[in-house]
Design an enzyme around this catalytic site. Structure first.
Site, PDB file in Angstrom:
ATOM      1  N   GLU A 184      74.360  -4.603  69.521  1.00  0.00           N
ATOM      2  CA  GLU A 184      73.701  -5.310  68.415  1.00  0.00           C
ATOM      3  C   GLU A 184      72.622  -4.499  67.704  1.00  0.00           C
ATOM      4  O   GLU A 184      71.452  -4.906  67.673  1.00  0.00           O
ATOM      5  CB  GLU A 184      73.111  -6.628  68.921  1.00  0.00           C
ATOM      6  CG  GLU A 184      74.138  -7.553  69.519  1.00  0.00           C
ATOM      7  CD  GLU A 184      73.549  -8.871  69.988  1.00  0.00           C
ATOM      8  OE1 GLU A 184      72.329  -9.054  69.919  1.00  0.00           O
ATOM      9  OE2 GLU A 184      74.335  -9.732  70.422  1.00  0.00           O
ATOM     10  N   GLU A 395      80.094 -11.474  73.596  1.00  0.00           N
ATOM     11  CA  GLU A 395      79.000 -12.413  73.905  1.00  0.00           C
ATOM     12  C   GLU A 395      79.187 -13.693  73.119  1.00  0.00           C
ATOM     13  O   GLU A 395      79.449 -13.657  71.909  1.00  0.00           O
ATOM     14  CB  GLU A 395      77.619 -11.835  73.541  1.00  0.00           C
ATOM     15  CG  GLU A 395      77.095 -10.824  74.505  1.00  0.00           C
ATOM     16  CD  GLU A 395      75.652 -10.419  74.206  1.00  0.00           C
ATOM     17  OE1 GLU A 395      74.878 -11.264  73.703  1.00  0.00           O
ATOM     18  OE2 GLU A 395      75.315  -9.258  74.471  1.00  0.00           O
TER      19      GLU A 395
HETATM   20  C1  BGC Z   1      71.804 -10.081  73.340  1.00  0.00           C
HETATM   21  C2  BGC Z   1      71.539 -10.512  74.769  1.00  0.00           C
HETATM   22  C3  BGC Z   1      70.741 -11.809  74.756  1.00  0.00           C
HETATM   23  C4  BGC Z   1      71.578 -12.868  74.062  1.00  0.00           C
HETATM   24  C5  BGC Z   1      70.951 -14.247  74.013  1.00  0.00           C
HETATM   25  C6  BGC Z   1      72.218 -11.206  72.436  1.00  0.00           C
HETATM   26  O1  BGC Z   1      71.677 -11.007  71.173  1.00  0.00           O
HETATM   27  O2  BGC Z   1      72.745  -9.037  73.325  1.00  0.00           O
HETATM   28  O3  BGC Z   1      70.871  -9.489  75.414  1.00  0.00           O
HETATM   29  O4  BGC Z   1      70.350 -12.195  76.011  1.00  0.00           O
HETATM   30  O5  BGC Z   1      71.800 -12.471  72.734  1.00  0.00           O
HETATM   31  O6  BGC Z   1      69.817 -14.249  73.235  1.00  0.00           O
END
Ligand code: BGC
Length: 491
Positions: A184, A395
């Site tokens: 990111e 994610e």
């Molecule tokens: C990040 C993670 C973070 C998650 C939740 C993402 O932007 O890669 O490290 O914990 O979001 O906020």
């Protein structure tokens, strides 16, 4: 199976070989912040300085203890039946000052061995259990030594990152076939270098995000080329970069100004990274002209958005083997003329964003609004804008507050609906989605929110020195989805 509009749930089976994973990141789970010669990173420094920038001044010195409790994490991974596990390497655990100087130096090699062995064991254990590792080289935890030399603000970091990437490809690439260079960059550039909310904690409004994102894109591209020319033939793996994006809709759907404002947010959030990398090596024209015009109006001698040279454009274009997207939430956009004041990137594109008040929050005080359908729209956007690439979601998550109930029925309903949206994206929109990972395997150190946001499939009791992992209901339900390669739902 037949598509029907009936609300009777039916078996929504995913394509054979679809990947089901979970993700973590080194700083958020490992602990062992100074164990076995690990060098400090910017988050170690930032959290140790206190100053109420992190919830209750918490640190990840211990976090989930994964550095010593890897076997416990592996049990969770096996219990879920994951096909893929995404984790990141701690740069300064491998190279204490961030450079390859140490590992080249004879007689100093004890420093490298501990870190390398830790990741070797993880990778070997995953493969022995039929789990495919997806490895992120860098997930927000820049070695402090590199930050001290200017970090992402300087062009010099491009070479340093490339050397680190080559070191990792050379060390682990015989077994790791899926690499993510930078996690990111679009979030990091804004939170760390524009707003100063993440380390190094110094705001640079109007310039910090553009300057550092520019170097991150170049560093990624250079590392991709190193893989391509030096490792790909022998290792046969793939390399990409993970981009975060919300889905953005016009606040007033019938207003042309708002429709365009929503498009501009997608351009800024996603396309400013994805277009150079996946299409033509350069930033979107609208972004360039808007920032240039705004900069001129503000008396800057040149645009605050740096330019790529022709050579750099060639290097950046096509420097990813698959598309990695992270999705958490959606927003509404409204055109908002820039009337001066503080500089920021949303003002550069003359937009204001906010959530639809009818969208529920995951828990009080959370930035995550529950919008599962936004992910389907985002996937379709990526398909249409980027020539139908192979897409991996590495994610997607839903935080709970503290305390978080083990019976997280409401959260599982979010995941269930999200997985249903993925099914629609694949079968109705013909999106080439091949992998979905939940953020996160474990409750962990959620950056400035400390341990107050619980994203895990497994609860970790941070008060108990043994740091036991206990599955939430969502973990059990996700395991069933993985086992069935699908979910009961309706279209
Ligand atoms: C990040 C993670 C973070 C998650 C939740 C993402 O932007 O890669 O490290 O914990 O979001 O906020």
């Amino acid at each position: 199976m037949a598509f029907s509009s009936s609300s009777n749930p039916e078996e929504l089976t995913f394509p054979e070989g679809f990947g089901w994973g979970a993700s973590t990141a080194a700083y958020q789970v490992e602990g062992g912040w100074d164990a076995d010669g690990k060098g400090p990173n910017v988050w170690d420094t930032f959290t140790h300085q206190g100053g109420d920038r992190v919830f209750r001044n918490q640190t990840a010195d211990v976090a989930c203890g994964s550095y010593t409790l890897w076997e416990e994490d592996l049990k969770c991974i096996k219990q879920l039946g994951l096909t893929h596990y995404r984790f990141s390497l701690s740069w300064s655990r491998l190279l204490p000052d961030g450079t390859t100087g140490f590992i080249n130096q004879k007689g100093n090699c004890f420093l490298k061995i501990e870190g390398i062995d830790y990741y070797n064991k993880m990778i070997d254990d995953l493969l022995a259990n039929g789990v495919i590792p997806i490895v992120t080289l860098y997930h927000f935890d820049l070695p402090q030594h590199l930050e001290d030399q200017g970090g992402w603000k300087t062009g010099a970091i491009v070479e340093v990152f490339d050397a680190y990437a080559q070191f990792c490809f050379g060390t682990f690439g015989d077994r790791v076939k899926l690499w993510i260079t930078i996690n990111e960059p679009n979030v990091l550039a804004v939170l760390a270098y524009e707003k100063g909310l993440f380390p190094p904690g110094v705001p640079n409004l109007g310039t910090g995000a553009y300057q550092t994102a520019h170097n991150m894109i170049k560093a990624h591209a250079k590392a991709w080329h190193s893989y391509d020319s030096l490792f790909r033939k022998k290792q046969n793996g793939q390399v990409s970069i993970a981009l975060f994006s919300p889905w953005v809709e016009p606040s007033n759907p019938t207003s042309i100004a708002d429709q365009e404002a929503a498009k501009r947010v997608m351009t800024m959030a996603l396309d400013s990274f994805a277009k150079p990398i996946f299409i033509d090596g350069d930033y979107p024209a609208e972004l360039k002209s808007r920032v240039a015009a705004m900069s001129k109006k503000q008396g800057y001698p040149s645009s605050r958005l740096p330019e790529f040279t022709e050579e750099e454009k060639k290097m950046i274009k096509g420097s990813a083997d698959f598309f990695v997207i992270h999705y958490y939430t959606s927003a509404l956009a409204q055109h908002q003329e820039n009337s001066g004041g503080e500089l920021n990137i949303l003002k550069d594109i003359e937009v204001e964003i906010f959530p639809d008040p009818s969208w529920q929050v995951s828990h009080p005080g959370s930035w995550v609004r529950v919008v599962p359908w936004g992910l389907r729209k985002l996937l379709k956007y990526i398909k249409d804008t980027y020539n139908n690439p192979v897409i991996y979601i590495t994610e997607n998550g839903f935080p709970q507050g503290d305390p978080a109930p083990l019976d997280d029925t409401r959260r599982w309903e979010y995941f269930r609906q999200t997985i249903q949206e993925l099914y629609k994206a694949i079968h109705l929109d013909k999106v080439n989605l091949q992998l979905y990972c939940v953020w996160s395997l474990l409750d962990n150190f959620e950056w400035t929110e400390g341990y107050s946001f619980k994203f895990g499939l497994y609860q970790v009791d941070f008060e108990n020195p043994a740091l036991p992992r206990v599955p939430y209901k969502s973990a059990m339900e996700y395991a069933k989805v993985i086992q069935n390669n699908g979910i009961k739902g309706s279209l």
